[in-house]
Scaffold this motif. Structure first.
Motif, mmCIF file in Angstrom:
data_model
loop_
_atom_site.group_PDB
_atom_site.id
_atom_site.type_symbol
_atom_site.label_atom_id
_atom_site.label_comp_id
_atom_site.label_asym_id
_atom_site.label_seq_id
_atom_site.Cartn_x
_atom_site.Cartn_y
_atom_site.Cartn_z
ATOM 1 N N CYS A 54 -5.514 28.625 17.824
ATOM 2 C CA CYS A 54 -5.772 28.757 19.264
ATOM 3 C C CYS A 54 -6.889 27.818 19.707
ATOM 4 C CB CYS A 54 -6.111 30.201 19.619
ATOM 5 S SG CYS A 54 -4.704 31.327 19.457
ATOM 6 N N LYS A 59 -6.412 24.819 22.457
ATOM 7 C CA LYS A 59 -7.256 24.718 23.657
ATOM 8 C C LYS A 59 -7.968 23.367 23.724
ATOM 9 C CE LYS A 59 -8.062 29.682 23.829
ATOM 10 N NZ LYS A 59 -9.011 30.749 23.459
ATOM 11 N N ARG A 97 6.086 23.590 22.994
ATOM 12 C CA ARG A 97 5.674 24.997 23.135
ATOM 13 C C ARG A 97 6.871 25.927 22.966
ATOM 14 N NH1 ARG A 97 2.020 23.694 28.061
ATOM 15 N NH2 ARG A 97 4.041 23.896 29.052
ATOM 16 N N LYS A 115 -0.030 37.151 22.043
ATOM 17 C CA LYS A 115 -1.219 36.316 22.247
ATOM 18 C C LYS A 115 -0.838 34.838 22.324
ATOM 19 C CE LYS A 115 -4.723 39.196 19.990
ATOM 20 N NZ LYS A 115 -5.643 39.273 18.833
ATOM 21 N N GLU A 162 2.083 33.583 23.355
ATOM 22 C CA GLU A 162 2.716 33.359 24.666
ATOM 23 C C GLU A 162 1.660 33.277 25.770
ATOM 24 O OE1 GLU A 162 6.095 35.769 25.751
ATOM 25 O OE2 GLU A 162 6.751 35.869 23.670
ATOM 26 N N LEU A 163 0.682 34.134 25.708
ATOM 27 C CA LEU A 163 -0.395 34.130 26.702
ATOM 28 C C LEU A 163 -1.198 32.821 26.623
ATOM 29 C CD1 LEU A 163 -1.708 35.861 28.914
ATOM 30 C CD2 LEU A 163 -3.205 36.809 27.142
ATOM 31 N N LEU A 164 -1.484 32.382 25.423
ATOM 32 C CA LEU A 164 -2.203 31.112 25.232
ATOM 33 C C LEU A 164 -1.451 29.969 25.917
ATOM 34 C CD1 LEU A 164 -4.341 29.279 23.742
ATOM 35 C CD2 LEU A 164 -2.646 29.137 21.901
ATOM 36 N N LYS A 206 0.816 30.153 28.279
ATOM 37 C CA LYS A 206 0.885 30.339 29.741
ATOM 38 C C LYS A 206 -0.388 29.857 30.419
ATOM 39 C CE LYS A 206 4.165 34.117 30.081
ATOM 40 N NZ LYS A 206 4.352 35.557 30.284
ATOM 41 N N ASN A 207 -1.516 29.975 29.702
ATOM 42 C CA ASN A 207 -2.815 29.600 30.279
ATOM 43 C C ASN A 207 -3.213 28.151 30.003
ATOM 44 O OD1 ASN A 207 -3.270 32.146 31.396
ATOM 45 N ND2 ASN A 207 -4.083 32.931 29.474
ATOM 46 N N MET A 208 -2.307 27.386 29.396
ATOM 47 C CA MET A 208 -2.632 25.981 29.102
ATOM 48 C C MET A 208 -2.234 25.096 30.258
ATOM 49 S SD MET A 208 -1.723 25.671 25.043
ATOM 50 C CE MET A 208 -1.931 23.929 24.962
#
Length: 136
Positions: free
Chosen positions: A86, A90, A101, A128, A130-132, A134-136
């Protein structure tokens, strides 16, 4: 003379190996079917995704298998490996195209499903991940 350079593509696939190991090891046991699933997916989907080669002129996608296997041998902590992936994602969001992705999520799902369906720890990591993305 072969020039050895630190290719960003190699680090990308090594980090994917770390992620897929974390998914498989999230229940504290890495099973052969999980590793076999990764090997099949590398040949089927990942091997020809990038033209980059490692120092042995092999497709860089094989780095996923090498890291997965080494981390299993060393019995690395799954949560540490997942968090490390992660952090990498990031730091290098541009390395993660929409296509990559989607393939990462598909690969993680198949590995998680390869041994009697997904367990709670795998479901948490997949959510987690999928959330990572989505927030990229």
């Amino acid at each position: 003379m072969i020039q050895t350079i630190d290719k960003p593509e190699i680090k990308f696939y090594q980090n994917l190996g770390k992620l897929f190991y974390a998914i498989a090891a999230s229940d504290k046991v890495v099973r052969n079917v999980e590793y076999d699933a990764l090997k099949k997916l590398v040949v089927t989907y990942w091997k020809d995704l990038d033209d980059a080669k490692d120092n042995y002129q092999e497709p860089v996608a094989y780095q996923m298998e090498i890291v997965f296997d080494w981390f299993d041998y060393e019995q690395m902590d799954a949560n540490y490996c997942f968090d490390s992936f992660c952090d990498y994602a990031k730091e290098y969001p541009k390395a993660f195209s929409k296509e990559k992705r989607a393939l990462i999520l598909k690969t993680a799902e198949i590995i998680a499903n390869s041994f009697s369906g997904k367990n709670k720890s795998e479901l948490i990591m997949l959510a987690k991940l999928e959330l990572l993305f989505k927030n990229m």
